[in-house]
Design an enzyme around this catalytic site. Structure first.
Site, PDB file in Angstrom:
ATOM      1  CG  ASP A  82      -1.953   1.081   1.213  1.00  0.00           C
ATOM      2  OD1 ASP A  82      -2.495   1.349   0.125  1.00  0.00           O
ATOM      3  OD2 ASP A  82      -2.237   1.661   2.275  1.00  0.00           O
ATOM      4  CG  HIS A  83      -0.505   4.869   0.263  1.00  0.00           C
ATOM      5  ND1 HIS A  83      -0.986   5.759  -0.678  1.00  0.00           N
ATOM      6  CD2 HIS A  83      -1.556   4.562   1.061  1.00  0.00           C
ATOM      7  CE1 HIS A  83      -2.266   5.993  -0.453  1.00  0.00           C
ATOM      8  NE2 HIS A  83      -2.637   5.273   0.588  1.00  0.00           N
ATOM      9  CG  HIS A 180      -5.539   7.837   3.846  1.00  0.00           C
ATOM     10  ND1 HIS A 180      -5.057   8.571   2.789  1.00  0.00           N
ATOM     11  CD2 HIS A 180      -5.558   6.551   3.429  1.00  0.00           C
ATOM     12  CE1 HIS A 180      -4.769   7.764   1.784  1.00  0.00           C
ATOM     13  NE2 HIS A 180      -5.069   6.528   2.144  1.00  0.00           N
ATOM     14  N   GLY A 181      -7.725   7.958   7.590  1.00  0.00           N
ATOM     15  CA  GLY A 181      -7.947   8.202   9.009  1.00  0.00           C
ATOM     16  C   GLY A 181      -9.413   8.125   9.387  1.00  0.00           C
ATOM     17  CB  SER A 211     -11.591   3.900   8.873  1.00  0.00           C
ATOM     18  OG  SER A 211     -10.754   2.769   8.790  1.00  0.00           O
ATOM     19  CG  ASN A 230      -7.006   0.510   0.603  1.00  0.00           C
ATOM     20  OD1 ASN A 230      -7.451  -0.350  -0.160  1.00  0.00           O
ATOM     21  ND2 ASN A 230      -5.812   1.049   0.459  1.00  0.00           N
ATOM     22  CB  VAL A 231     -10.509  -1.230   6.387  1.00  0.00           C
ATOM     23  CG1 VAL A 231     -10.886  -0.964   7.839  1.00  0.00           C
ATOM     24  CG2 VAL A 231     -11.739  -1.187   5.493  1.00  0.00           C
TER      25      VAL A 231
END
Length: 283
Positions: A82-83, A180-181, A211, A230-231
């Protein structure tokens, strides 16, 4: 079982109208927790890690225990970078037997992003490795960009079409108001933009920052082309909060005793996401 390219999982999801959850897995215990729930629910799954984990443990070691674990399960799964921060990091993961990689040059100029992704595709595809790219400010952004707000750089559908055409990338992470977050306020996802992107590129799309996304928004996004979600933050917060609560309650944090209830709570979050994405029962 063995890990397979994530495009095999994600294409099936796109065709059948669900999304494959991609869970952050920072150690063997986290991976085992994810695989246990996936096996129980007969769900395809992607486990991912990257720049946050690599300063502690390099891809070759992470991959070795991931491959040792997956042999004990029968569900289809993929091991994903990821990333990825550089072509060198991507190559390191490919050589470590990751079956899926992402190079995130989304904050770089378009031409540089395209050129780097084309190089990665040329390295990865002959080895059967899936490649994910990203357009728009979803990842770690610069000081002028606020992720997930109207000031962020949202993915342009016409630019996305050129990006996919020039690179041959398998999956595209998009910026449609997601971040994100854990959200401090509910995201306002641009579904019209999402539909235009999917119509333009005709490949599976990826939603980073799963999330906290409202369930109805997630379902609509999946219906418009999101096939991988994505989680990460929800899992990390769940484990951390459990350990903190145990510490504050004066419990002895002997590692195995403290981690068992923490990962049991993490399993419930994983289970919830298999149902939210519609992946439960699809293996």
């Amino acid at each position: 079982m063995k890990f397979i390219p994530s495009i095999e999982l994600v294409r099936d999801a796109e065709l059948r109208g669900y999304a494959v959850p991609s869970f952050c897995a920072w150690n063997a215990e986290a991976m085992k927790t994810i695989f246990d729930v996936a096996e129980e629910l007969r769900a395809p799954v992607i486990v991912m890690n990257g720049w946050a984990e690599f300063p502690i443990i390099r891809p070759k070691i992470i991959s070795s225990y991931a491959w040792a674990l997956i042999k004990h399960y029968t569900i289809p799964a993929s091991l994903h970078l990821d990333h990825g921060q550089s072509i060198e990091e991507v190559v390191e993961c490919i050589e470590a037997n990751y079956t899926s990689v992402m190079l995130d040059f989304s904050t770089r100029p378009f031409k540089e992003n395209v050129s780097a992704l084309r190089d990665v595709v040329e390295i990865a595809h002959p080895r059967g490795v899936t490649v994910e790219g990203e357009l728009g400010a979803v990842g770690r952004t610069d000081g002028k960009t606020t992720e997930g707000t109207i000031q962020s750089s949202l993915t342009d559908p016409d630019e996305a079409r050129k990006y996919v055409e020039y690179t041959g990338v398998d999956m595209l992470a998009v910026a449609i108001g997601n971040a994100h977050g854990i959200y401090r306020e509910l995201p306002r996802l641009d579904f019209h933009r999402l539909k235009r992107i999917h119509d333009a590129v005709q490949i599976p799309l990826v939603l980073h920052g799963g999330s906290g996304t409202p369930e109805e928004d997630l379902a609509k996004a999946i219906s418009l082309g999101i096939a991988k979600v994505n989680v990460a933050s929800e899992l990390v917060h769940t484990v951390r909060n459990s350990l903190m609560e145990q510490w504050q309650a004066g419990k002895n944090l002997w590692i195995s005793l403290a981690c068992e209830p923490a990962y049991r709570l993490m399993a419930e979050v994983v289970r919830k996401w298999f149902y939210k994405t519609g992946a439960a029962g699809k293996a």
